[in-house]
Design an enzyme around this catalytic site. Structure first.
Site, PDB file in Angstrom:
ATOM      1  N   CYS A 120       0.795  -1.237   0.000  1.00 37.82           N
ATOM      2  CA  CYS A 120       0.000   0.000   0.000  1.00 37.82           C
ATOM      3  C   CYS A 120       0.828   1.290   0.000  1.00 37.82           C
ATOM      4  O   CYS A 120       0.479   2.232  -0.733  1.00 37.82           O
ATOM      5  CB  CYS A 120      -1.013  -0.007   1.137  1.00 37.82           C
ATOM      6  SG  CYS A 120      -0.448  -0.708   2.685  1.00 37.82           S
ATOM      7  N   GLN A 170       0.971 -11.651  -2.677  1.00 41.70           N
ATOM      8  CA  GLN A 170      -0.465 -11.505  -2.472  1.00 41.70           C
ATOM      9  C   GLN A 170      -1.138 -11.068  -3.776  1.00 41.70           C
ATOM     10  O   GLN A 170      -0.498 -10.443  -4.624  1.00 41.70           O
ATOM     11  CB  GLN A 170      -0.764 -10.450  -1.404  1.00 41.70           C
ATOM     12  CG  GLN A 170      -0.361 -10.841  -0.003  1.00 41.70           C
ATOM     13  CD  GLN A 170      -0.730  -9.751   0.997  1.00 41.70           C
ATOM     14  OE1 GLN A 170      -0.504  -8.573   0.750  1.00 41.70           O
ATOM     15  NE2 GLN A 170      -1.289 -10.152   2.118  1.00 41.70           N
ATOM     16  N   ARG A 200       8.174 -10.575   5.480  1.00 42.74           N
ATOM     17  CA  ARG A 200       7.867 -10.210   6.868  1.00 42.74           C
ATOM     18  C   ARG A 200       8.721 -11.066   7.793  1.00 42.74           C
ATOM     19  O   ARG A 200       8.824 -12.280   7.609  1.00 42.74           O
ATOM     20  CB  ARG A 200       6.372 -10.402   7.159  1.00 42.74           C
ATOM     21  CG  ARG A 200       5.511  -9.431   6.363  1.00 42.74           C
ATOM     22  CD  ARG A 200       4.025  -9.562   6.646  1.00 42.74           C
ATOM     23  NE  ARG A 200       3.267  -8.689   5.746  1.00 42.74           N
ATOM     24  CZ  ARG A 200       1.938  -8.655   5.664  1.00 42.74           C
ATOM     25  NH1 ARG A 200       1.207  -9.468   6.424  1.00 42.74           N
ATOM     26  NH2 ARG A 200       1.340  -7.833   4.821  1.00 42.74           N
ATOM     27  N   ASP A 207      -2.754  -8.589  -4.178  1.00 46.54           N
ATOM     28  CA  ASP A 207      -2.973  -7.346  -3.436  1.00 46.54           C
ATOM     29  C   ASP A 207      -3.389  -6.230  -4.392  1.00 46.54           C
ATOM     30  O   ASP A 207      -2.774  -6.060  -5.454  1.00 46.54           O
ATOM     31  CB  ASP A 207      -1.651  -6.982  -2.755  1.00 46.54           C
ATOM     32  CG  ASP A 207      -1.812  -5.953  -1.671  1.00 46.54           C
ATOM     33  OD1 ASP A 207      -2.949  -5.745  -1.228  1.00 46.54           O
ATOM     34  OD2 ASP A 207      -0.797  -5.364  -1.266  1.00 46.54           O
ATOM     35  N   HIS A 224      -8.370  -1.317   0.637  1.00 46.78           N
ATOM     36  CA  HIS A 224      -7.423  -2.429   0.583  1.00 46.78           C
ATOM     37  C   HIS A 224      -8.241  -3.698   0.335  1.00 46.78           C
ATOM     38  O   HIS A 224      -9.218  -3.941   1.041  1.00 46.78           O
ATOM     39  CB  HIS A 224      -6.683  -2.602   1.909  1.00 46.78           C
ATOM     40  CG  HIS A 224      -5.945  -1.395   2.389  1.00 46.78           C
ATOM     41  ND1 HIS A 224      -4.569  -1.285   2.309  1.00 46.78           N
ATOM     42  CD2 HIS A 224      -6.379  -0.253   2.978  1.00 46.78           C
ATOM     43  CE1 HIS A 224      -4.198  -0.122   2.830  1.00 46.78           C
ATOM     44  NE2 HIS A 224      -5.277   0.519   3.242  1.00 46.78           N
ATOM     45  N   LYS A 272     -14.064  -2.603   8.151  1.00 47.28           N
ATOM     46  CA  LYS A 272     -13.646  -3.645   7.217  1.00 47.28           C
ATOM     47  C   LYS A 272     -14.657  -4.787   7.209  1.00 47.28           C
ATOM     48  O   LYS A 272     -15.504  -4.902   8.098  1.00 47.28           O
ATOM     49  CB  LYS A 272     -12.271  -4.188   7.599  1.00 47.28           C
ATOM     50  CG  LYS A 272     -12.216  -4.805   8.996  1.00 47.28           C
ATOM     51  CD  LYS A 272     -10.838  -5.350   9.331  1.00 47.28           C
ATOM     52  CE  LYS A 272     -10.802  -5.933  10.742  1.00 47.28           C
ATOM     53  NZ  LYS A 272      -9.526  -6.589  11.064  1.00 47.28           N
ATOM     54  N   HIS A 282      -5.257  -2.051  -4.458  1.00 42.65           N
ATOM     55  CA  HIS A 282      -5.767  -0.890  -3.729  1.00 42.65           C
ATOM     56  C   HIS A 282      -6.587  -0.038  -4.681  1.00 42.65           C
ATOM     57  O   HIS A 282      -6.147   0.271  -5.792  1.00 42.65           O
ATOM     58  CB  HIS A 282      -4.616  -0.090  -3.131  1.00 42.65           C
ATOM     59  CG  HIS A 282      -3.831  -0.875  -2.131  1.00 42.65           C
ATOM     60  ND1 HIS A 282      -2.730  -1.622  -2.478  1.00 42.65           N
ATOM     61  CD2 HIS A 282      -4.031  -1.064  -0.796  1.00 42.65           C
ATOM     62  CE1 HIS A 282      -2.267  -2.233  -1.396  1.00 42.65           C
ATOM     63  NE2 HIS A 282      -3.040  -1.924  -0.379  1.00 42.65           N
TER      64      HIS A 282
END
Length: 789
Positions: free
Chosen positions: A419, A466, A448, A468, A594, A549, A470
């Protein structure tokens, strides 16, 4: 009274502790000055156990004194007979006595059967013990009451947490441990305890279980009291972990304490009325942990167990666990040569060619969906200067989970999420309201720094990717974007055959931003959830500080829960990065959504390996076709078949070993090839293959090129089952219609032909001309092409 303290199994256990301690001390006293370190340690343990046995007795005495105070309050409430009203879920109202009537009284008033099944209650939405009086100071003139059985989520949590106290009771009495915490988990419970340098192993499972069962047979009641922090500290001075918890509470805190048998523990509750409800239990695992989940703190032993109100539920659980062990992705991954891990790069997976095919199939699937839903894929750096993480806030709150290093006296870090980089992209140039929504997708590699002890196969790794993305949007676009995402998600999970549930997590106490924007966002989330037509749940106050969320939980074939997908609204990153877009009246900040569906590709791969037990549908399978030549003479034809199927983008192997045809087929089935194609002299002459599937169904002879079209269709459509099964169903239906037409004759025959070119009008529409025979042939050719199947 001493007599009440020494009833049941605990009296014998306490006597045994004292006897063992005395025996050990006596044996050690004769060793004199030459005693070993081990002997000294044993002497210290013996003295500690003896001291703890006395502490447990004192703790019970404290409890009984405070319990007498609670009983006096209840009696006073009975005598006062102050009325109030209990409102049931169906709207019925029941008269009650404030401070005296309990949920159990209400349940008994409805039926004894209901009272027997009830595990716990909810009073005005707050979890409540069945034997705890209603009408306390926080309750008004009317109290809304719900009764829960083990079938309810509230019932399961209470049942398992209650049984964890039995586990704690046994660990204290039999092992002299210092208890820490014992929560319920998704299925079952655990208790963490401190044992110094001692450990528990699998050999301890049976004696712990046996002693728990003895405690259950004693039909021990769960009793509740409320005490001040000072009073509570007086009860737990021997346990430094409980003291630490208590010292973290306000001085004027009112603390609930529960007793079951000899075990007394500070606990928020609620609990079941009695151990009599526990009909079956099992101790499942012992593992290591640390106090406060901090590797720098005291090492703990964690004991896992399960319990049920019916023996058959335990048997079902044990069957699921046995099946889960067979499906463990860490086992299947090595067995089928999909992936492995190596200590040279802990938490980072080595994907073998077959495993990489699964990985890429998942990524390709999401990429196709990105095209359909108009996402733009981007590529961003893996390494950023820590200035970025200071701006995003990760440097302050997430640095210990990041891999950082110095380059030319500047701090850099591997990205743990995408992000912030996407915010940099948005900010790179001036944006206008006409450009929104902007949907940026990124399969970038993330790292991570998970603790080594937390790493677990593909479900907890250090290196991952991911799906992922946005979405930068205006407030008025939020609802549409959320609706679109949930449709996207439903389509993907539908292909996987995964069921799921959704929960809305709303504004927490530490929220940041304008309350009006929060209200608007939560309203949009509620609207889109309602529009799905699916049941959803509310997690009040469980949203992130930066926005509400939707949490999505998926269930695999064994009904296990996994958290993968997420959609979160973010009002804070746009502020931290000073993101703006121009409007007709000036400027405004975008909202960031997200979202992810697979979550990490690694985690979803693990779930799907276990969900399918490595029997993947064709589109996801790393081993799609095995060609089996009957003899060495047919090897060249087998290679030709492979070449034709490879041109259709299918993963095809040929077994050229010296094994018999039967063994080759069996090995291909065990390796989970979707299709096994046997070829011999006849197949070579006719340009065909003999088709069978891994479930040992034989589908007969098929032209190679036609089969390539069929299998390509099955892969492209991402069908869950074999297209060959569909062909058999279609052929049988065709045969049945033909038989009916022949038997009926005349009008019946015309009706049977209708829809396949059998009737004049239908024949024209289906390309069959005016005659039923020709039309029927046209219909059959279409079916053979696989389209109708």
């Amino acid at each position: 009274p001493r007599a009440s303290r020494d009833k049941g199994w605990w009296g014998a256990a306490r006597a045994k502790m004292a006897e063992e301690a005395a025996t050990e001390m006596a044996a050690l006293s004769v060793e004199g000055e030459g005693e070993s370190k081990a002997a000294k340690a044993a002497a210290a343990r013996a003295a500690d156990r003896a001291a703890k046995a006395e502490w447990y007795a004192k703790r019970i005495a404290f409890f009984e004194g405070f319990k007498a105070r609670e009983d006096a309050k209840v009696q006073a409430a009975k005598d006062a007979e102050v009325p109030f009203t209990v409102v049931l879920p169906d709207g019925n109202e029941v008269a009650a006595v404030r401070g005296s009537t309990t949920p159990m009284d209400i349940a008994l008033g409805i039926s004894k059967g209901l009272a027997k099944k009830c595990v716990v209650a909810s009073a005005d939405g707050q979890p409540w013990d069945l034997k705890r009086p209603l009408g306390v100071a926080s309750h008004g003139d009317k109290v809304s009451l719900k009764l829960h059985t083990f079938d309810d989520a509230e019932g399961k949590e209470t049942f398992w947490h209650s049984t964890s106290h039995i586990l704690g009771e046994v660990l204290e009495a039999e092992y002299g441990v210092d208890l820490t915490i014992g929560p319920a988990i998704a299925e079952g419970f655990y208790y963490d305890c401190y044992m110094g340098d001692r450990v528990l192993t699998e050999a301890d499972h049976v004696p712990i279980k046996a002693t728990m069962e003895k405690a259950v047979k004693d039909k021990q009641e769960y009793q509740r009291i409320e005490v001040s922090r000072e009073e509570c500290l007086s009860m737990f001075q021997e346990n430094k972990f409980k003291v630490e918890i208590l010292n973290g509470l306000p001085e004027d805190a009112i603390i609930s304490v529960y007793r079951v048998g000899p075990m007394v523990d500070l606990c928020s509750g609620p609990h079941i009325p009695s151990t009599e409800m526990i009909k079956a239990l099992d101790v499942t695992q012992c593992s290591r942990a640390h106090w406060r989940a901090d590797v720098k703190r005291e090492p703990l032993m964690r004991v896992y167990a399960v319990a049920y109100p019916e023996a058959k539920l335990l048997r079902e659980y044990q069957h699921r666990i046995a099946e889960a062990k067979k499906r463990d992705h860490r086992v299947l991954g090595v067995k089928h040569n999909l992936f492995f891990f190596n200590g040279l790069s802990p938490g980072s997976c080595f994907w073998m060619p077959a495993g990489a095919r699964i990985y890429q199939a998942l990524v390709s699937f999401i990429r196709e969906k990105y095209w359909d839903y108009e996402y733009d894929e981007v590529i961003t750096p893996n390494i950023y200067n820590f200035d970025l993480w200071h701006t995003s806030g990760h440097a302050a709150h997430y640095r210990e989970n990041m891999f950082g290093f110095s380059v030319e006296n500047q701090d850099f870090g591997l990205k743990p999420m995408n992000c912030p980089g996407h915010c940099v992209m948005f900010r790179e140039r001036r944006r206008t309201y006409r450009e929104l929504p902007m949907r940026l997708a990124d399969f970038g590699v993330l790292h991570r720094n998970e603790f080594s002890g937390a790493l677990q196969g593909l479900t907890r790794v250090r290196r991952f990717q991911q799906d992922d993305a946005h979405i930068f949007c205006r407030p008025d676009q939020m609802e549409h974007e959320l609706t679109s995402f949930l449709k996207f998600l439903d389509e993907v999970y539908g292909v996987f055959g995964l069921d799921y549930e959704m929960a809305l997590s709303t504004r927490p106490d530490d929220f940041m931003g304008e309350i009006e924007l929060w209200d608007q966002a939560e309203s949009a989330l509620r609207t889109v959830l309602d529009a799905t037509g699916r049941e959803w749940y509310l997690n009040e106050g469980d949203g992130a500080f930066y926005g509400p969320k939707i949490d999505i939980t998926v269930f695999d074939a064994l009904k296990r829960k996994f958290q993968c997908a997420t959609v979160q609204l973010d009002f804070q990153l746009p502020q931290r990065f000073d993101l703006k877009y121009t409007t007709e009246d000036g400027t405004a900040r975008p909202i960031i959504i997200h979202r992810a569906i697979l979550g990490s590709v690694e985690r979803m791969s693990a779930i799907l390996v276990e969900h399918f037990a490595s029997k993947f549908p064709l589109w996801l399978s790393p081993r799609q076709v095995m060609v089996v030549p009957i003899s060495e003479k047919n090897a060249e034809y087998a290679k030709e078949v492979r070449a034709i199927l490879r041109r259709a983008k299918l993963f095809v192997d040929v077994d050229l070993s010296a094994n018999t045809m039967q063994k080759k087929v069996r090995e291909a089935q065990l390796s989970q090839y979707n299709y096994i194609l046997v070829v011999g002299k006849q197949e070579e002459v006719e340009g065909t293959v003999n088709v069978r599937t891994r479930d040992n169904k034989v589908h007969g002879m098929h032209k190679v090129r036609k089969l390539a079209e069929l299998l390509a269709f099955e892969r492209e459509q991402r069908l869950k089952g074999s297209i060959m099964d569909g062909l058999k169903v279609a052929d049988q239906a065709e045969s049945n219609k033909a038989a009916a037409a022949a038997a009926g004759g005349g009008d019946d025959a015309a009706k049977a032909g209708k829809g396949k070119g059998g009737g004049k009008k239908e024949g024209k529409q289906k390309g069959g001309g005016g005659k039923g025979g020709k039309g029927g042939k046209g219909g059959k050719e279409k079916k053979d092409g696989g389209k109708e199947t």
